[in-house]
Scaffold this motif. Structure first.
Motif, PDB file in Angstrom:
ATOM      1  N   UNK A 255       0.856  -1.190   0.000  1.00 23.34           N
ATOM      2  CA  UNK A 255       0.000   0.000   0.000  1.00 23.34           C
ATOM      3  C   UNK A 255       0.894   1.244   0.000  1.00 23.34           C
ATOM      4  N   UNK A 256       1.611   1.437  -1.109  1.00 22.91           N
ATOM      5  CA  UNK A 256       2.514   2.583  -1.227  1.00 22.91           C
ATOM      6  C   UNK A 256       1.696   3.830  -1.531  1.00 22.91           C
ATOM      7  N   UNK A 257       1.967   4.899  -0.806  1.00 21.87           N
ATOM      8  CA  UNK A 257       1.178   6.123  -0.910  1.00 21.87           C
ATOM      9  C   UNK A 257       1.960   7.218  -1.635  1.00 21.87           C
ATOM     10  N   UNK A 258       1.252   8.261  -2.092  1.00 19.63           N
ATOM     11  CA  UNK A 258       1.944   9.365  -2.774  1.00 19.63           C
ATOM     12  C   UNK A 258       3.049   9.996  -1.931  1.00 19.63           C
ATOM     13  N   UNK A 259       2.877  10.041  -0.621  1.00 16.34           N
ATOM     14  CA  UNK A 259       3.895  10.659   0.232  1.00 16.34           C
ATOM     15  C   UNK A 259       5.212   9.897   0.188  1.00 16.34           C
ATOM     16  N   UNK A 260       5.189   8.647  -0.284  1.00 18.35           N
ATOM     17  CA  UNK A 260       6.390   7.812  -0.350  1.00 18.35           C
ATOM     18  C   UNK A 260       7.150   7.949  -1.661  1.00 18.35           C
ATOM     19  N   UNK A 261       6.622   8.725  -2.610  1.00 20.74           N
ATOM     20  CA  UNK A 261       7.211   8.755  -3.952  1.00 20.74           C
ATOM     21  C   UNK A 261       7.313  10.193  -4.465  1.00 20.74           C
TER      22      UNK A 261
END
Length: 408
Positions: A255-261
């Motif tokens: 569950x990778x989120x926009x804040x991680x990229x």
């Protein structure tokens, strides 16, 4: 026979990918993106591979179509490392990209293509206006995002069976889906002249277009999260280094989120509009659309040195494209070491003849401006449509670039 060809290539690739030199590239990438540059990162990208084949090094020898896909990946990467390595990074695994896509609001474009090169690789596009009014705006259709896990796993198993004991095989997310290029998309629906004229003559209608496409982009990001399409690791951010220590760590890899990229914004078609018009029709929408991302890279091939203070309104902005049409001295003075400059050098200098004096002059200007203002920066030679059939032009550019990088 096919299997042995692939395994030999994979072994050569693995030796380079697991070398100390390749690992050092990660350190360089992180340093430049984190604004603690060790030295500039030098990259090449968007290569005219149809002109590159030296002594048959890029000839495909496999018969099976899927094996040939693997072969092309390894041959081009090994060719690059042999002839123009620069700081081009090799992943220490073979990437299998997820068969998936972010959702998208679009409609078929109406265009005329005119080949501009003998081989037909370069085209001039004439776009016909199909987005003339609000009724046409309703013709934009939402295509839902998706992830085809079954097909992805099939490709993973195929590659792993062929080379998995030599080089790890790993599923990776989508790399370019975060690109918010709403106005470049509109240019394909309307043509450049119609788009630019209506910014003045029909601003309300153009705001309605921007609003609809911005809402669609925000929706597409939600779908990327839903289908877990973001890439957990991003060595390359559209021809620029992607590694950084400054993104929040990923808590759940499912569950990778926009804040991680990284997010990315661009409005190449706005290269010649005023800063005020850029702010009204692009920046205010980009601020909203890109707000969820951990870091943002803005720009591509457009001039931005006259709009930098405007872009600084993005709180998560980290990297800005500085093209050959920008004034590097102005850009470096404004940005200092608060942002990273993604500097594009001019591919025209390798396109017809190798103009070493001009190439060195371009490096001199970039180096002086960056040193004077303490900037972190990378340099990429990209959009290389042609080298006039002489791959040596690119090889020599890489040699000059390495000299400058090592002596920074």
């Amino acid at each position: 026979m096919d299997r042995q060809i692939i395994r030999d290539l994979a072994g050569r690739y693995a030796n380079i990918a697991n070398s100390d030199k390749n690992r050092e590239r990660v350190t360089l990438y992180k340093a430049v993106n984190d604004l603690h540059m060790i030295r500039p990162v030098i990259l090449t990208n968007e290569i005219p591979w149809h002109e590159m084949n030296v002594d048959g090094e890029l000839d495909l020898r496999c018969e099976d179509a899927k094996m040939r896909e693997l072969e092309w990946f390894f041959r081009t990467k090994l060719f690059e490392q042999k002839h123009f390595p620069c700081d081009n990074y090799l992943r220490p695994y073979y990437p299998v990209y997820k068969d998936g896509n972010f959702g998208r609001l679009s409609m078929p474009i109406d265009e005329t293509r005119l080949p501009q090169s003998e081989g037909g690789y370069i085209f001039s596009h004439e776009y016909h206006d199909i987005l003339q009014n609000e009724e046409d705006l309703e013709k934009l259709v939402w295509t839902p995002g998706y992830y085809n896990r079954e097909n992805t796993m099939r490709r993973l198993e195929f590659a792993a069976e062929a080379i998995g004991d030599i080089l790890p095989v790993q599923v990776v997310g989508t790399e370019y889906g975060t690109n918010n290029n709403l106005w470049d998309q509109v240019a394909e629906y309307r043509g450049v002249a119609n788009l630019l004229n209506d910014l003045i003559e029909r601003p309300e209608f153009m705001h309605k277009i921007a609003r609809k496409l911005t809402d669609a982009y925000i929706r597409s990001i939600r779908e990327a999260v839903k289908y877990n399409l973001f890439a957990a690791e991003l060595p390359e951010l559209h021809c620029s280094p992607g590694f950084t220590n400054d993104l929040p760590p990923i808590a759940d890899y499912d569950h990778i989120e926009p804040k991680n990229v990284w997010g990315r914004g661009v409005a190449q078609i706005f290269g010649n509009v005023s800063p005020a018009m850029q702010e009204e029709f692009d920046t205010q929408y980009q601020l909203e659309a890109l707000a969820p991302f951990g870091l943002v890279y803005y720009g591509c091939c457009e001039r931005l040195d006259n709009k930098l203070r405007l872009l600084m309104k993005m709180k998560n902005l980290r990297k800005i494209s500085i093209t050959p049409w920008s004034d590097i001295d102005v850009a470096a003075e404004i940005l200092e070491n608060r942002y990273e400059m993604a500097v594009k050098h001019n591919p025209a200098y390798v396109s017809t003849a190798f103009d070493e004096e001009t190439i060195r002059g371009e490096f001199d200007r970039t180096w002086r401006a960056a040193k004077r203002n303490g900037c972190s920066f990378d340099v990429v030679l990209k959009d290389i449509s042609t080298v006039a059939g002489k791959p040596g032009h690119l090889f020599k550019w890489a040699e000059v670039a390495a000299e400058y990088a090592n002596n920074y």
